[in-house]
Write an enzyme that holds these catalytic residues in place. Sequence first.
Site, PDB file in Angstrom:
ATOM      1  N   GLU A 163     -38.196  25.088   2.997  1.00  0.00           N
ATOM      2  CA  GLU A 163     -37.744  24.785   1.631  1.00  0.00           C
ATOM      3  C   GLU A 163     -38.209  25.837   0.625  1.00  0.00           C
ATOM      4  O   GLU A 163     -39.299  25.735   0.053  1.00  0.00           O
ATOM      5  CB  GLU A 163     -38.246  23.404   1.195  1.00  0.00           C
ATOM      6  N   LYS A 166     -33.741  24.018   3.529  1.00  0.00           N
ATOM      7  CA  LYS A 166     -33.617  23.104   2.383  1.00  0.00           C
ATOM      8  C   LYS A 166     -33.688  23.925   1.095  1.00  0.00           C
ATOM      9  O   LYS A 166     -34.748  24.105   0.499  1.00  0.00           O
ATOM     10  CB  LYS A 166     -34.717  22.044   2.412  1.00  0.00           C
TER      11      LYS A 166
END
Length: 338
Positions: free
Chosen positions: A177, A219
């Site tokens: 992420e 992500k």
Amino acid sequence: MQSSTLHATVRAMLADNKGLLAMDESTPTANKRLEARHIPPTEAARLAWRRLIVTAPGLSEGIGGAILYDETIRQTLADGSPIAKALADYGIIPGIKVDASTVPLPNHSGEVMTEGPDGLRKRLQEYKSMGARFTKWRAVINIGSGLPSRAAIDTNAQTLALYAAFCQEADLVPIVEPEVLMDGDHSLQRCAEVTTEVLHSVFDRLYRMGVDYGGMILKPNMVLSGKASAVQAGIDEVAEATVTCLLRTVPASVGGVAFLSGGQTPDQATLHLNAMHRDYGKLLPWPLTFSFSRAVQQPAMDAWAGKEANTAEAQRLLTTYTNRNRVARQGAYQDETA
């Protein structure tokens, strides 16, 4: 590393147009959200909210995996079942946030790096023994005057790659992420430029660390105008800019892409995801889905307000918003407010 195991887990998490539920808020963040609704910020209140989520009827129809926090994975339902086991029993794959949050980046004012690699191999084994099958690590990139620096981009990219390699070594799927924050007054174009640079750096480091792209999930943030920008890009502009950025930077072999909501309202996040699939779905080489927190939890938490009598309505809203995003993943969501 068992590539077949990692690939199978990714496929199971993202099957049937499902998304991921981010319920990995740290204790300070969870408390802040409770206090905003005049709910006492206690462990009991945090547990009550998490139990409400996990036991929501039909949640698994739209959610394939749930990201937990260290406190959460150690908690149980009222019948004594560990939360991770309960999720698995309901058909939702449990995962765990493993980073140790952000700290200032030395010699770079206004920028941060994520801590947590020390002792990670040992922590991963513990979480795996508790039922986790995937993990998440968040890096944060700020846009501002002279920001981000090359040092901030590359330091965070290298740490993400090291984390991902540790996870795959342990046969755990890493969710990578790199979040470019929407805070600030930057334009859509500036966000696109920074997000492109960040993702190029991340995948360069992942490649060097020998990370199996098919056994990971990215992500990222959507490409958005800064919150304080005088000009806010429309839904179609965001969809085009985001898909263009991803196609330029994310290898086709990556197991999946699951967006964070990053401060968008529930409606904004859903409409942006829907437009990407409606207009560009045939161009996407990877599953493109959602991994939202506030964008699915906020309406339910507002309805719950810490009162047991509101549990059923809160659970209904939770599944309603997750299923809205499942429909958006198919490009078939109709804006109810239009």
